[in-house]
Scaffold this motif. Structure first.
Motif: not given
Length: 334
Positions: A12-18, A29-39, A41-46
């Motif tokens: 939901d946060l990714l959708a709102k971000s886009f 919250v989203l920035e912290d989550w993306l920084a936690e694990d390279p996976e 960021q990969t997930y978000a990019d896809e």
């Protein structure tokens, strides 16, 4: 390939971000989550690639002149028909797409094909039901806010799908290829029949209603055969299956807009109308929900149905930004 079981809230946060709709706290919250694990960021990019593909398509069909059937044909033309690596399901993008489409109302309904890495063909209905025919000739009506994914290799030795929400299937008979729908922990298998699967009305239940032939339900600890004219309810909490010789007369109302109410409490009538039309209905007096309605409606829009209901009980119907409000006196419970 997206395989991690990330929290649905992040979709939901990714959708709102886009969509550019994030609040400052949500962005942190989203920035912290993306920084936690390279996976992450990969997930978000896809998912961003899926979003951009859907968004660019929606831009080609602007405003109220949007033609769902034309859009559907154009999306199908964009499907990539090459071989896909790997097997199995990936339902995360389906949940994401529904959240994204709800956020922007990208498409009333559409077929789309995910990137080769995600390798899943999916049928998505967001704001309205979608009807189409699968490659084997099976006819599908997918209710709004629902998603259907076809496993890689569909109609090549096996016909297996996964459903989220509600759909009606008129299965093309083929004794060499069993047709199987997965929903929750339940498998519904047939060779050729017509049936409805509802996991949208109550996500804790799966209701299967058979109109032609018969189907087999297989849960982890129990199985059942359901014949034409019967229905069955699978309870996710305890894995039980309960069959019944009766059927809800309105189980296909989302596709045919026909309703039959026989002494039905208004609370149930409203629940059904909200489920079909997707517009909230409130009452001024909780006692109004005890009113019993006997009526039949066919092919009417929601407002006309509510006008008839209001006249039947001497209510006043008010339309507002949230939906509809029925104002009036309570009915005595029976």
């Amino acid at each position: 390939m997206i395989m991690a079981d990330f929290n649905t809230d992040m979709d939901d946060l990714l959708a709102k971000s886009f969509a550019g709709e994030l609040q400052p706290e949500e962005a942190r919250v989203l920035e912290d989550w993306l920084a936690e694990d390279p996976e992450h960021q990969t997930y978000a990019d896809e998912l961003r690639r899926i979003w951009q593909a859907a968004g660019s398509f929606a831009e080609e069909q602007p405003g109220p002149s949007f033609d769902t059937e034309k859009a559907l044909a154009k999306v199908k033309q964009r499907m990539h028909n090459g071989n896909r690596k790997g097997d199995g399901w990936n339902t995360r993008p389906l949940r994401f797409f529904l959240a994204a489409a709800a956020s922007l109302t990208l498409l009333a309904a559409a077929w789309y094909f995910l990137t080769p890495e995600l390798r899943t063909t999916a049928m998505i209905a967001t704001a309205a039901p979608l009807r189409d025919t699968l490659s084997d000739g099976t006819q599908v009506t997918l209710n709004r806010a629902s998603a259907l994914s076809l496993q890689r290799g569909y109609n090549r030795g096996e016909r297996r799908l996964q459903l989220q929400g509600e759909a009606f299937f008129k299965v093309q008979p083929d004794s060499s290829q069993r047709f199987t729908v997965e929903v929750q922990n339940l498998e519904i298998s047939v060779l050729g029949t017509a049936f409805n699967v509802d996991n949208l009305t109550d996500t804790a239940l799966v209701t299967v209603t058979v109109t032609e032939g018969r189907v087999r339900l297989q849960a982890p600890a129990q199985s059942a055969i359901v014949q034409a004219g019967e229905s069955a309810v699978y309870r996710k909490a305890d894995g039980s299956i309960r069959t019944s010789a009766s059927q809800d007369p309105n189980y296909l109302s989302y596709q045919n807009r026909q309703f039959v109410f026989e002494g039905t409490p208004l609370r149930s009538v409203i629940h059904r109308l909200e489920a079909v039309y997707g517009v909230p209905v409130a009452v001024e007096n909780p006692g109004q929900l005890d009113c019993l309605l006997t009526a039949r409606f066919s092919g009417m829009d929601m407002e006309r149905i509510l006008e008839i209901i209001a006249d039947s009980f001497s209510f006043e119907l008010e339309k507002n930004s949230a939906g509809y409000l029925l104002k009036g006196a309570a009915c005595a419970p029976e």
